[in-house]
Design a protein around this motif. Sequence first.
Motif, PDB file in Angstrom:
ATOM      1  N   PHE A  20      -3.484   1.421  11.653  1.00 20.56           N
ATOM      2  CA  PHE A  20      -2.721   2.670  11.705  1.00 20.56           C
ATOM      3  C   PHE A  20      -3.579   3.905  11.944  1.00 20.56           C
ATOM      4  N   THR A  21      -4.896   3.724  12.071  1.00 25.18           N
ATOM      5  CA  THR A  21      -5.759   4.866  12.396  1.00 25.18           C
ATOM      6  C   THR A  21      -6.708   4.475  13.523  1.00 25.18           C
ATOM      7  N   GLN A  51      -2.578   3.503  -5.789  1.00 24.57           N
ATOM      8  CA  GLN A  51      -3.281   4.118  -4.661  1.00 24.57           C
ATOM      9  C   GLN A  51      -2.854   5.574  -4.522  1.00 24.57           C
ATOM     10  N   HIS A 105       0.851  -1.188   0.000  1.00 21.50           N
ATOM     11  CA  HIS A 105       0.000   0.000   0.000  1.00 21.50           C
ATOM     12  C   HIS A 105       0.890   1.242   0.000  1.00 21.50           C
ATOM     13  N   ARG A 111       0.287  -6.643  -4.780  1.00 19.15           N
ATOM     14  CA  ARG A 111      -0.201  -7.750  -3.930  1.00 19.15           C
ATOM     15  C   ARG A 111      -0.342  -9.004  -4.785  1.00 19.15           C
ATOM     16  N   GLN A 168       3.717   7.553   4.430  1.00 20.59           N
ATOM     17  CA  GLN A 168       3.424   8.400   5.610  1.00 20.59           C
ATOM     18  C   GLN A 168       4.626   8.430   6.556  1.00 20.59           C
ATOM     19  N   GLY A 211      -6.677   6.664   2.306  1.00 19.32           N
ATOM     20  CA  GLY A 211      -6.046   5.938   1.205  1.00 19.32           C
ATOM     21  C   GLY A 211      -7.131   5.510   0.238  1.00 19.32           C
ATOM     22  N   GLY A 246      -9.035   7.696   8.546  1.00 18.96           N
ATOM     23  CA  GLY A 246      -9.088   7.708  10.007  1.00 18.96           C
ATOM     24  C   GLY A 246      -8.141   8.738  10.594  1.00 18.96           C
TER      25      GLY A 246
END
Length: 336
Positions: free
Chosen positions: A258-259, A216, A176, A202, A181, A306, A283
């Motif tokens: 992660f959120t 993405q 991803h 993937r 980030q 994302g 998030g």
Amino acid sequence: MSMNFEEIKASISTEAAQVSDAQQLEAFRIKYLGKKGVIQDIYASLAQAPNEEKRTIGKAANEIKQLATRVMEELKTRVGSAGGGKARRSIDPTIPGVAPRVGYKHLLTQTIEEISDIFEKLGFVIEDGPEVETEFNNFTALNIPENHPSRDGFDTFYTTARNPEDQSSHLLLRSHTSPGQIRIMQNNKPPLAVIIPGRVYRPDAVDASHSFMFHQIEGLLVDKDVKFSDLKGLLNAFCKRLFGNDIQMRFRPHYFPFTEPSAEVDISWRGGKRDWLEIMGCGMVHPKVFEYAGYPKGKYTGLAFGLGVERMTMLKYGIKDIRLFYENDQRFLEQF
Ligand code: DAH
């Protein structure tokens, strides 16, 4: 002297058709238009011709000369003249040119640019991240636990190369854009607002809605006092700009490591069949992620999101098969 003028005309045409290089062209010229050539012979014969035939012969000679001269000119453009040593094509500037085909951007590039443009106008900066990532950036720093299924070889492409800074882990193809980030936060202090478009990988079996590579766009905004309402306002503004004011949106609670809290965003076209379509994850940045990125505890808050570019594009244009993006079929590409 009896001459069959029609035969001469015919042989000019048949012989011209056989001329294929400058040498043959010169031979053709000498034969018909040369000083001792066929046409000169006809003019010479005029002197002995009976008066009543002179007119006819003169007329025929002129016609044949015109024909041979015209054919010569045509042949020169076709095979190049023998003059000047090297054969040279003469250029006819009156012939309409062949316009070169102008290229255009791939539909996915167009969508990435369109989305980037919207976020740029909202104050975001476009950043880039590497496609080969460390396990730390792709998973650990994003608070994705050691035993999480997305770390599995079935869900991530691992390379045989080891991370030079941590020999115990292998480099991988990022699954991803979220590891971007971490890189941004490690190198920049808040306030910051970035989007990171790029390819992700993937090991999925390819079908109408899956591909082992897709695109993405990651978003990250960090500052003091960033709230969930900022996230909602931002994504609301974005979706309306991309899909039009006619859409409705909803934030559905979800889980991402992660959120916290996390949500998925769905949109629906007002007046349509009222189907809700999931378009992105989002998030508030998890405190653990700030910690891994090296930010002081409790000082900042942030929002992240994302989205899948192929998915967005398919929704926007009603495309039913993801494989169409990669097959390079002009009939598909030309439509956009
Ligand atoms: N990385 C997630 C995925 O690939 C997408 C995502 C969800 C990114 C939520 C985010 C986020 O930044 O906040 O499925």
